[in-house]
Design a protein around this motif. Structure first.
Motif, PDB file in Angstrom:
ATOM      1  N   ALA A 163       0.838  -1.203   0.000  1.00  0.00           N
ATOM      2  CA  ALA A 163       0.000   0.000   0.000  1.00  0.00           C
ATOM      3  C   ALA A 163       0.871   1.250   0.000  1.00  0.00           C
ATOM      4  N   VAL A 164       1.980   1.233   0.743  1.00  0.00           N
ATOM      5  CA  VAL A 164       2.895   2.384   0.769  1.00  0.00           C
ATOM      6  C   VAL A 164       3.551   2.532  -0.598  1.00  0.00           C
ATOM      7  N   LEU A 208       2.863  11.781 -12.862  1.00  0.00           N
ATOM      8  CA  LEU A 208       3.859  12.603 -13.556  1.00  0.00           C
ATOM      9  C   LEU A 208       4.098  12.109 -14.982  1.00  0.00           C
ATOM     10  N   ASN A 209       4.137  10.806 -15.128  1.00  0.00           N
ATOM     11  CA  ASN A 209       4.313  10.228 -16.456  1.00  0.00           C
ATOM     12  C   ASN A 209       3.141  10.603 -17.357  1.00  0.00           C
ATOM     13  N   LEU A 210       1.945  10.559 -16.811  1.00  0.00           N
ATOM     14  CA  LEU A 210       0.755  10.905 -17.571  1.00  0.00           C
ATOM     15  C   LEU A 210       0.787  12.379 -17.968  1.00  0.00           C
ATOM     16  N   THR A 229       4.058   4.836  -6.702  1.00  0.00           N
ATOM     17  CA  THR A 229       3.828   4.540  -8.102  1.00  0.00           C
ATOM     18  C   THR A 229       2.724   5.414  -8.655  1.00  0.00           C
ATOM     19  N   SER A 230       1.756   5.756  -7.835  1.00  0.00           N
ATOM     20  CA  SER A 230       0.698   6.599  -8.353  1.00  0.00           C
ATOM     21  C   SER A 230       1.231   8.000  -8.667  1.00  0.00           C
ATOM     22  N   ILE A 231       2.180   8.502  -7.863  1.00  0.00           N
ATOM     23  CA  ILE A 231       2.786   9.806  -8.150  1.00  0.00           C
ATOM     24  C   ILE A 231       3.594   9.732  -9.441  1.00  0.00           C
TER      25      ILE A 231
END
Length: 131
Positions: free
Chosen positions: A48-49, A60-62, A54-56
Motif C-alpha cells: 500500500a505504501v 507525472l508520467n501521464l 507509483t501513483s505519483i
C-alpha cells in the motif's frame, strides 16, 4: 492449444493440488496461522505504501506524456524568453551633441568628453560586474 486429454489431466491435477493444500491448511497450528496472517498484513502494508509512490510517478508520467503538455511547454518557454529579452534596460550612455562634432570645438572639451565617456563606460562595467 492443448489437446482435450491434456486439459482433463491439468484439471485433475489442479483439483488434487487444491485439495492437498486445503487439507494442509486445516492441519496447521494456531501459532503458524497467526504468523502467516501477520506476514500477510505486513506485506499488504508495504504494497500500500509503494502504491502511493507509483501513483505519483504514474501521474507525472501521464502529465509529461500528455500531448497538451508537449505543445504548451514550448509555447510557454518561448513567451518567457521573449518577455525577458524585450524588457532589457536600455543603455544610459548619452549621445554626443551635434555642436561637439564641429571643427570649432576646443581640444580641452574633447579631452573632457573622452574622460566622461571613459568614466561612463567604467561605471557601466562595474554595474554589470555586480549583477
Amino acid at each position: 492449444m492443448t489437446s482435450p486429454s491434456k486439459e482433463n489431466q491439468n484439471d485433475k491435477t489442479a483439483k488434487a493440488l487444491n485439495q492437498a493444500l486445503d487439507a494442509s491448511v486445516k492441519n496447521l497450528s494456531a501459532s503458524v496461522v497467526a504468523d502467516l496472517e501477520k506476514a500477510r498484513n505486513t506485506a499488504l502494508m508495504k504494497s500500500a505504501v509503494g502504491s502511493d509512490k507509483t501513483s505519483i510517478f504514474t501521474l507525472l508520467n501521464l502529465i509529461f506524456n500528455n500531448m497538451m503538455f508537449k505543445v504548451a511547454a514550448p509555447i510557454a518557454a518561448v513567451i518567457l524568453i521573449s518577455l525577458t529579452t524585450i524588457n532589457q534596460p536600455k543603455s544610459i550612455v548619452p549621445e554626443i551633441p551635434l555642436a561637439m562634432m564641429s571643427d570649432q570645438v576646443p581640444t580641452e572639451d574633447l579631452m573632457l568628453l573622452e574622460e566622461l565617456e571613459f568614466i561612463t563606460w567604467l561605471a557601466e562595467n562595474e554595474q554589470n560586474a555586480l549583477l
